[in-house]
Design a protein around this motif. Structure first.
Motif, PDB file in Angstrom:
ATOM      1  N   PRO A   1       8.968  -1.145  -1.988  1.00 32.79           N
ATOM      2  CA  PRO A   1       8.661   0.171  -2.558  1.00 32.79           C
ATOM      3  C   PRO A   1       7.299   0.704  -2.135  1.00 32.79           C
ATOM      4  O   PRO A   1       6.361  -0.066  -1.944  1.00 32.79           O
ATOM      5  CB  PRO A   1       8.714  -0.072  -4.064  1.00 32.79           C
ATOM      6  CG  PRO A   1       8.698  -1.537  -4.252  1.00 32.79           C
ATOM      7  CD  PRO A   1       9.180  -2.180  -2.995  1.00 32.79           C
ATOM      8  N   HIS A   2       7.214   2.026  -1.988  1.00 32.38           N
ATOM      9  CA  HIS A   2       5.952   2.683  -1.710  1.00 32.38           C
ATOM     10  C   HIS A   2       5.558   3.420  -2.979  1.00 32.38           C
ATOM     11  O   HIS A   2       6.162   4.434  -3.317  1.00 32.38           O
ATOM     12  CB  HIS A   2       6.114   3.648  -0.526  1.00 32.38           C
ATOM     13  CG  HIS A   2       4.818   4.206  -0.041  1.00 32.38           C
ATOM     14  ND1 HIS A   2       4.649   5.524   0.278  1.00 32.38           N
ATOM     15  CD2 HIS A   2       3.616   3.606   0.157  1.00 32.38           C
ATOM     16  CE1 HIS A   2       3.394   5.716   0.668  1.00 32.38           C
ATOM     17  NE2 HIS A   2       2.750   4.567   0.598  1.00 32.38           N
ATOM     18  N   TYR A   3       4.571   2.889  -3.682  1.00 25.63           N
ATOM     19  CA  TYR A   3       4.213   3.387  -5.007  1.00 25.63           C
ATOM     20  C   TYR A   3       3.311   4.617  -4.979  1.00 25.63           C
ATOM     21  O   TYR A   3       2.842   5.066  -6.012  1.00 25.63           O
ATOM     22  CB  TYR A   3       3.519   2.280  -5.812  1.00 25.63           C
ATOM     23  CG  TYR A   3       4.455   1.158  -6.202  1.00 25.63           C
ATOM     24  CD1 TYR A   3       5.537   1.408  -7.033  1.00 25.63           C
ATOM     25  CD2 TYR A   3       4.250  -0.143  -5.739  1.00 25.63           C
ATOM     26  CE1 TYR A   3       6.399   0.377  -7.396  1.00 25.63           C
ATOM     27  CE2 TYR A   3       5.101  -1.171  -6.095  1.00 25.63           C
ATOM     28  CZ  TYR A   3       6.179  -0.913  -6.926  1.00 25.63           C
ATOM     29  OH  TYR A   3       7.027  -1.915  -7.287  1.00 25.63           O
TER      30      TYR A   3
ATOM     31  N   THR B   1       1.672   8.195  -2.389  1.00 23.95           N
ATOM     32  CA  THR B   1       1.875   9.170  -1.328  1.00 23.95           C
ATOM     33  C   THR B   1       0.766   8.948  -0.307  1.00 23.95           C
ATOM     34  O   THR B   1      -0.401   8.821  -0.683  1.00 23.95           O
ATOM     35  CB  THR B   1       1.763  10.600  -1.884  1.00 23.95           C
ATOM     36  OG1 THR B   1       2.709  10.742  -2.949  1.00 23.95           O
ATOM     37  CG2 THR B   1       2.036  11.640  -0.805  1.00 23.95           C
ATOM     38  N   ASP B   2       1.145   8.872   0.971  1.00 24.83           N
ATOM     39  CA  ASP B   2       0.136   8.730   2.025  1.00 24.83           C
ATOM     40  C   ASP B   2      -0.161  10.087   2.636  1.00 24.83           C
ATOM     41  O   ASP B   2       0.760  10.816   3.005  1.00 24.83           O
ATOM     42  CB  ASP B   2       0.640   7.798   3.140  1.00 24.83           C
ATOM     43  CG  ASP B   2       0.673   6.346   2.704  1.00 24.83           C
ATOM     44  OD1 ASP B   2       0.130   6.048   1.621  1.00 24.83           O
ATOM     45  OD2 ASP B   2       1.240   5.529   3.445  1.00 24.83           O
ATOM     46  N   PHE B   3      -1.432  10.391   2.746  1.00 28.16           N
ATOM     47  CA  PHE B   3      -1.864  11.621   3.415  1.00 28.16           C
ATOM     48  C   PHE B   3      -2.571  11.230   4.703  1.00 28.16           C
ATOM     49  O   PHE B   3      -3.513  10.441   4.676  1.00 28.16           O
ATOM     50  CB  PHE B   3      -2.857  12.403   2.551  1.00 28.16           C
ATOM     51  CG  PHE B   3      -2.269  12.925   1.274  1.00 28.16           C
ATOM     52  CD1 PHE B   3      -1.651  14.163   1.234  1.00 28.16           C
ATOM     53  CD2 PHE B   3      -2.342  12.181   0.107  1.00 28.16           C
ATOM     54  CE1 PHE B   3      -1.112  14.659   0.064  1.00 28.16           C
ATOM     55  CE2 PHE B   3      -1.812  12.662  -1.070  1.00 28.16           C
ATOM     56  CZ  PHE B   3      -1.191  13.905  -1.082  1.00 28.16           C
TER      57      PHE B   3
ATOM     58  N   PRO C   1      -6.487   5.671   9.772  1.00 23.67           N
ATOM     59  CA  PRO C   1      -7.087   6.421   8.668  1.00 23.67           C
ATOM     60  C   PRO C   1      -6.047   7.227   7.885  1.00 23.67           C
ATOM     61  O   PRO C   1      -5.297   8.006   8.467  1.00 23.67           O
ATOM     62  CB  PRO C   1      -8.071   7.374   9.357  1.00 23.67           C
ATOM     63  CG  PRO C   1      -8.277   6.804  10.717  1.00 23.67           C
ATOM     64  CD  PRO C   1      -7.025   6.075  11.074  1.00 23.67           C
ATOM     65  N   HIS C   2      -5.938   6.975   6.611  1.00 21.83           N
ATOM     66  CA  HIS C   2      -5.086   7.779   5.716  1.00 21.83           C
ATOM     67  C   HIS C   2      -5.505   7.497   4.290  1.00 21.83           C
ATOM     68  O   HIS C   2      -6.229   6.538   4.019  1.00 21.83           O
ATOM     69  CB  HIS C   2      -3.604   7.461   5.927  1.00 21.83           C
ATOM     70  CG  HIS C   2      -3.140   6.156   5.343  1.00 21.83           C
ATOM     71  ND1 HIS C   2      -3.434   4.937   5.902  1.00 21.83           N
ATOM     72  CD2 HIS C   2      -2.409   5.887   4.226  1.00 21.83           C
ATOM     73  CE1 HIS C   2      -2.893   3.963   5.171  1.00 21.83           C
ATOM     74  NE2 HIS C   2      -2.276   4.518   4.131  1.00 21.83           N
ATOM     75  N   LEU C   3      -5.039   8.348   3.378  1.00 24.20           N
ATOM     76  CA  LEU C   3      -5.297   8.113   1.953  1.00 24.20           C
ATOM     77  C   LEU C   3      -3.992   7.737   1.289  1.00 24.20           C
ATOM     78  O   LEU C   3      -2.989   8.450   1.402  1.00 24.20           O
ATOM     79  CB  LEU C   3      -5.844   9.392   1.296  1.00 24.20           C
ATOM     80  CG  LEU C   3      -6.097   9.234  -0.213  1.00 24.20           C
ATOM     81  CD1 LEU C   3      -7.310   8.366  -0.481  1.00 24.20           C
ATOM     82  CD2 LEU C   3      -6.262  10.584  -0.880  1.00 24.20           C
ATOM     83  N   HIS C   4      -3.985   6.600   0.599  1.00 27.22           N
ATOM     84  CA  HIS C   4      -2.845   6.214  -0.231  1.00 27.22           C
ATOM     85  C   HIS C   4      -3.217   6.603  -1.667  1.00 27.22           C
ATOM     86  O   HIS C   4      -4.208   6.126  -2.201  1.00 27.22           O
ATOM     87  CB  HIS C   4      -2.596   4.706  -0.084  1.00 27.22           C
ATOM     88  CG  HIS C   4      -1.568   4.159  -1.024  1.00 27.22           C
ATOM     89  ND1 HIS C   4      -0.231   4.056  -0.690  1.00 27.22           N
ATOM     90  CD2 HIS C   4      -1.664   3.702  -2.299  1.00 27.22           C
ATOM     91  CE1 HIS C   4       0.434   3.544  -1.728  1.00 27.22           C
ATOM     92  NE2 HIS C   4      -0.418   3.314  -2.703  1.00 27.22           N
ATOM     93  N   TYR C   5      -2.438   7.520  -2.236  1.00 28.40           N
ATOM     94  CA  TYR C   5      -2.750   8.086  -3.556  1.00 28.40           C
ATOM     95  C   TYR C   5      -1.644   7.727  -4.535  1.00 28.40           C
ATOM     96  O   TYR C   5      -0.461   7.967  -4.255  1.00 28.40           O
ATOM     97  CB  TYR C   5      -2.865   9.609  -3.403  1.00 28.40           C
ATOM     98  CG  TYR C   5      -2.987  10.395  -4.694  1.00 28.40           C
ATOM     99  CD1 TYR C   5      -4.046  10.164  -5.570  1.00 28.40           C
ATOM    100  CD2 TYR C   5      -2.046  11.370  -5.028  1.00 28.40           C
ATOM    101  CE1 TYR C   5      -4.163  10.905  -6.746  1.00 28.40           C
ATOM    102  CE2 TYR C   5      -2.158  12.119  -6.201  1.00 28.40           C
ATOM    103  CZ  TYR C   5      -3.217  11.874  -7.055  1.00 28.40           C
ATOM    104  OH  TYR C   5      -3.330  12.600  -8.220  1.00 28.40           O
TER     105      TYR C   5
HETATM  106 ZN   LIG Z   1       0.650   4.238   1.064  1.00 26.64          ZN
END
Ligand SMILES: [Zn+2]
Length: 419
Positions: free
Chosen positions: A281-283, A285-287, A360-364
């Motif tokens: 599961p991906h808990y 949102t990746d930006f 580089p990304h943000l996992h939110y």
């Molecule tokens: Zn993520």
């Protein structure tokens, strides 16, 4: 004089107008009056050589770490404390910002700059007169003619391009998107064919549009949904955007922690992991965003974790009112301390690739009672609507501006000029 001679004279005059760039210094010269013809024989006119311009500006772009004390002597100005003192009633010049310009004016035959200009904001410039014994300061403020106008922006590509095409500035675009930032994530949810309509002050100088002033009402039609908001000031001075029924457009949470970016991986509880060949599961949102992009707190809250956290890398977790928490992973740098309070929109860190991350990304993550939910689709709670005592006043303001929004819409033009 022949057309050819005229043309040559004009070209000669043009060559005096130019920009001389040396390092961070740009020298802009004002053009003298175009010289009359440079005659080809026979001589029919006496032509004096053009006078050099009396005044010339030199633009100094402040670099990182540069101080006024280091800059001024390079332009022949030695009264550094005098300049700081003269400016002090308007601004603190010991705190000049990298990237901004200092404009020095030179006068012919004077060995030092005779004036210094520094923009305090887009409408106000600090002017220092350096001709006397002691520097003197004044403010140069742009006076606008203000008119109310209606504009419509059709968004085919990006909101940015549509707004620039309509003659708006980046700051106007940010303000427009801020009206609906709680309801629409402009990174991911704006569809081709979306249309913004706005009623607001249009500021002009000498008859031409410069920028938007206060906005009164804005409508966004996007993907079959219509969002309308009216700006209203309550008796206690609170200024806010409200839907026509008096509910607030503001929410306790922003839809997205980044101002501009795109979603690279959605929330998915059944994500199939290509390497592990199983559901993983991906808990969150990746930006996707460049390293160093500022990350904003999506809501008011308290920092309950601000440190390295295993695969999350540099990680910040916020505890908000009610059952809500949010977290921000893989940061390159954390900008808050554990235990501190943050406001919605505050900088909490920068996008990076720390922990288990391939770029580089943000996992939110957005959690309700500890359970991860899809931040992009969760129904966000509302803030208080307008109190009953404000409804009559609000109705008056609303009924004044909303018909003007419709006026803009009916024109069917991409831009409805206010002139
Ligand atoms: Zn993520």
């Amino acid at each position: 004089m022949t057309t050819d001679a005229r043309m040559r004279a004009r070209l000669l005059a043009t060559s005096f107008v130019g920009t001389l760039a040396m390092g961070g210094v740009t020298l802009a010269m004002t053009a003298p009056e175009p010289a009359e013809a440079v005659p080809v024989a026979p001589v029919v006119e006496e032509v004096a050589p053009p006078e050099p311009p009396r005044f010339a500006d030199v633009v100094h772009t402040i670099s990182k770490g540069e101080t006024l004390g280091a800059i001024l002597p390079r332009y022949g100005v030695t009264a550094i404390q005098g300049v700081v003192d003269a400016a002090s009633e308007h601004t603190d010049l010991t705190n000049i910002r990298a990237g901004r310009d200092l404009v020095f004016t030179y006068e012919r035959d004077v060995p030092h700059a005779v004036a210094l200009r520094y923009a305090l904001d887009e409408d106000t410039t600090l002017v220092l007169d350096l001709t006397g014994d002691a520097p003197a300061s004044s403010l140069d403020v742009i006076e606008y003619e203000v008119a109310t106008g209606t504009r419509a922006l059709d968004v085919d590509g990006s909101l940015w391009n549509a707004a620039i095409d309509a003659g708006l500035r980046p700051a106007d675009i940010v303000r427009l998107s801020e009206v609906f930032q709680w309801e629409v994530d402009f990174n991911t949810e704006l569809r081709a064919g979306a249309r913004f309509t706005l009623v607001g002050e249009e500021l002009h100088t000498e008859g031409s549009f410069v920028r938007l002033g206060d906005l009164h009402a804005v409508r966004l039609e996007n993907d079959g949904d219509v969002y309308t908001a009216v700006q209203y000031e309550q008796a206690d001075g609170t200024l806010g955007w409200y839907h026509p029924d008096g509910t607030a457009s503001k929410r306790p949470f922003l839809r997205s922690p980044l101002e501009y970016s795109r979603v690279s991986s959605k929330f998915n509880l059944k994500r199939y992991h290509p390497v592990l060949k199983s559901a993983r599961p991906h808990y969150g949102t990746d930006f996707a965003a460049g390293s160093g992009t500022p990350v904003r707190a999506t809501g008011d809250g308290k920092v309950v974790y601000a440190s390295t956290n295993g695969g999350h890398g540099k990680y910040v977790k916020l505890d908000h009112a009610g059952p809500y928490t949010t977290s921000y992973s893989h940061l390159s740098k954390i900008a808050v301390k554990n235990g501190s309070q943050v406001k919605q929109g505050d900088l909490i860190g920068y996008v990076g690739s720390t922990g288990l991350s391939t770029g580089p990304h943000l996992h939110y993550e957005f959690r309700v009672n500890g359970k991860a939910v899809d931040a992009m689709n969760v129904d966000l709670p509302n803030v208080e609507p307008l109190p009953e005592s404000e409804m009559a006043g609000f109705a008056q303001v609303r009924d004044h501006w909303l018909p003007q929004l419709d006026g803009g819409k009916d024109s069917g033009m991409a831009v409805v000029d206010a002139e």
